[in-house]
Enzyme design. Sequence first.
Site, PDB file in Angstrom:
ATOM      1  N   GLU A  31      10.557  15.466  -0.655  1.00 41.15           N
ATOM      2  CA  GLU A  31      10.704  14.028  -0.384  1.00 41.15           C
ATOM      3  C   GLU A  31      11.675  13.764   0.776  1.00 41.15           C
ATOM      4  O   GLU A  31      12.778  14.292   0.810  1.00 41.15           O
ATOM      5  CB  GLU A  31      11.211  13.302  -1.631  1.00 41.15           C
ATOM      6  CG  GLU A  31      11.163  11.788  -1.443  1.00 41.15           C
ATOM      7  CD  GLU A  31      11.511  11.001  -2.704  1.00 41.15           C
ATOM      8  OE1 GLU A  31      12.481  11.362  -3.389  1.00 41.15           O
ATOM      9  OE2 GLU A  31      10.796  10.014  -2.986  1.00 41.15           O
ATOM     10  N   LYS A  42       6.147   4.678  -0.546  1.00 45.00           N
ATOM     11  CA  LYS A  42       6.530   4.695  -1.969  1.00 45.00           C
ATOM     12  C   LYS A  42       6.558   3.250  -2.480  1.00 45.00           C
ATOM     13  O   LYS A  42       7.196   2.388  -1.869  1.00 45.00           O
ATOM     14  CB  LYS A  42       7.907   5.353  -2.097  1.00 45.00           C
ATOM     15  CG  LYS A  42       8.354   5.663  -3.512  1.00 45.00           C
ATOM     16  CD  LYS A  42       9.650   6.489  -3.449  1.00 45.00           C
ATOM     17  CE  LYS A  42      10.206   6.890  -4.783  1.00 45.00           C
ATOM     18  NZ  LYS A  42      11.420   7.735  -4.637  1.00 45.00           N
ATOM     19  N   CYS A  48       8.581  11.512  -6.298  1.00 44.25           N
ATOM     20  CA  CYS A  48       9.742  11.449  -7.192  1.00 44.25           C
ATOM     21  C   CYS A  48       9.534  10.491  -8.375  1.00 44.25           C
ATOM     22  O   CYS A  48       8.626  10.684  -9.173  1.00 44.25           O
ATOM     23  CB  CYS A  48      10.962  11.092  -6.351  1.00 44.25           C
ATOM     24  SG  CYS A  48      12.541  11.256  -7.167  1.00 44.25           S
TER      25      CYS A  48
END
Length: 372
Positions: A102, A186, A220
């Site tokens: 990430e 995200k 994540c």
Amino acid sequence: MAFSIRTAISIALAASLTVASPLAQNSPSQRAKRSDEDIISKWDLSNITLAAIRSPPVNWPLPILSKNWDGVKFDINATVDLGLQYMKQAAEHGANLVAFPEVWFHGYPKGVINEDHPNSWLQKHASDYIDNSIVAGDVNWNKLVQGAIDNEIYLALSLSEKDTIHLFMTQLLISPSGKILIHRHKIRPGGRERELWTDGKLDDLKVVTTPIGRIGMLSCAEHTYPEANFIMQAQTEDIHIGAWPLTPPFGNKTLDYEATEVIVSLAHSYANIGNTAFVLTSVGSSTIYPGGANPRWTRNNDDDSYTDVPIVYRSVNSTAFPRITYNADNGVSWASFQNINLGFPTYIPQDMGTNVPWHQVTIQQLTDMSTV
Ligand SMILES: *[C@@H]1O[C@H](CO)[C@@H](O)[C@H](O)[C@H]1NC(C)=O
Ligand SMILES: *[C@@H]1O[C@H](CO)[C@@H](O)[C@H](O)[C@H]1NC(C)=O
Ligand SMILES: *[C@@H]1O[C@H](CO)[C@@H](O)[C@H](O)[C@H]1NC(C)=O
Ligand SMILES: *[C@@H]1O[C@H](CO)[C@@H](O)[C@H](O)[C@H]1NC(C)=O
């Protein structure tokens, strides 16, 4: 200057929700010599090698849990060059798909999640973080696309992306001929990440069909969001890319969300429910699950050095993947989606709350809070 990020977020929420994040197209200057079909026709689809980087980016504080950024500067240019070296090394090892942790480009800002109000990490490092973020189509973006082309690999990237107004936690999937197959933000950066990066959109949750199977990506804490998991799994992935920032050695009892025990549980349960191979890429340790409930995952040892084992590899038989766009009879299906709605407890008010609605943080707000 004193600055309340909470104020910024409320202002942002009150502001127009229509600010679109234009997703980039590939640069026309980048032309692969061969098409994807041509490149992949030479591959053995019964032996596709997945690679997950586990080495840190340039200038990232070590050991793994160190959050000491004193005197440390990010360096996107050097990090892109290091990333290109790993792509080459992985390709030479036979990798067909290479995944990076990430926001490896230009480095996950360990320490942005802290107890200080205002956020002391952002006060010191926001400007440097903004300066090093990649703009779609800039020199570094094009170098990364060229890395996929030169090494003839699927490239699964995570980067901090900057447009004219915001930063985003971006995931990209690039084909071996340099086509951008996935470009997503995200949907809800986790915890205080949300003070640096702006939310993405649900529309970006797309699984794409490729000759090696259907591929999707999440980042994540998105693996803890029921809506993100459900939307992806309803599209039936064959290969899921899960990018995390860091995974320390097992057994550290003082950790909670950062504990590797938590991360591998999320990944393995996703592989099982989604019936998908799962590439968990993260600095420290990367784990590749072959799919479904299969417990025979591949992972580096905690004491492997980054020099000896910078990358974790696992080969899979991609001809055995279901390669279907949905499964009406699956647990993750339209019918179970209806049941979630029908079975939602009636005593719980239908309240949107403050967590889920889209919100933005502007680069101007970040610059204003900078003390350096
Ligand atoms: C699968 O590909 C990898 C990478 O090229 C190679 O190391 C391995 O020997 C291959 N496995 C088989 C069974 O051919
Ligand atoms: C990266 O390198 C370019 C020159 O190629 C330079 O203009 C730029 O300032 C560098 N970026 C950073 C953040 O140092
Ligand atoms: C365990 O985690 C803490 C942070 O909570 C860290 O300070 C410590 O160094 C870690 N221990 C080991 C052995 O990595
Ligand atoms: C790969 O999977 C296919 C479909 O299940 C099977 O027919 C084939 O024997 C497998 N190949 C290898 C090398 O395992």
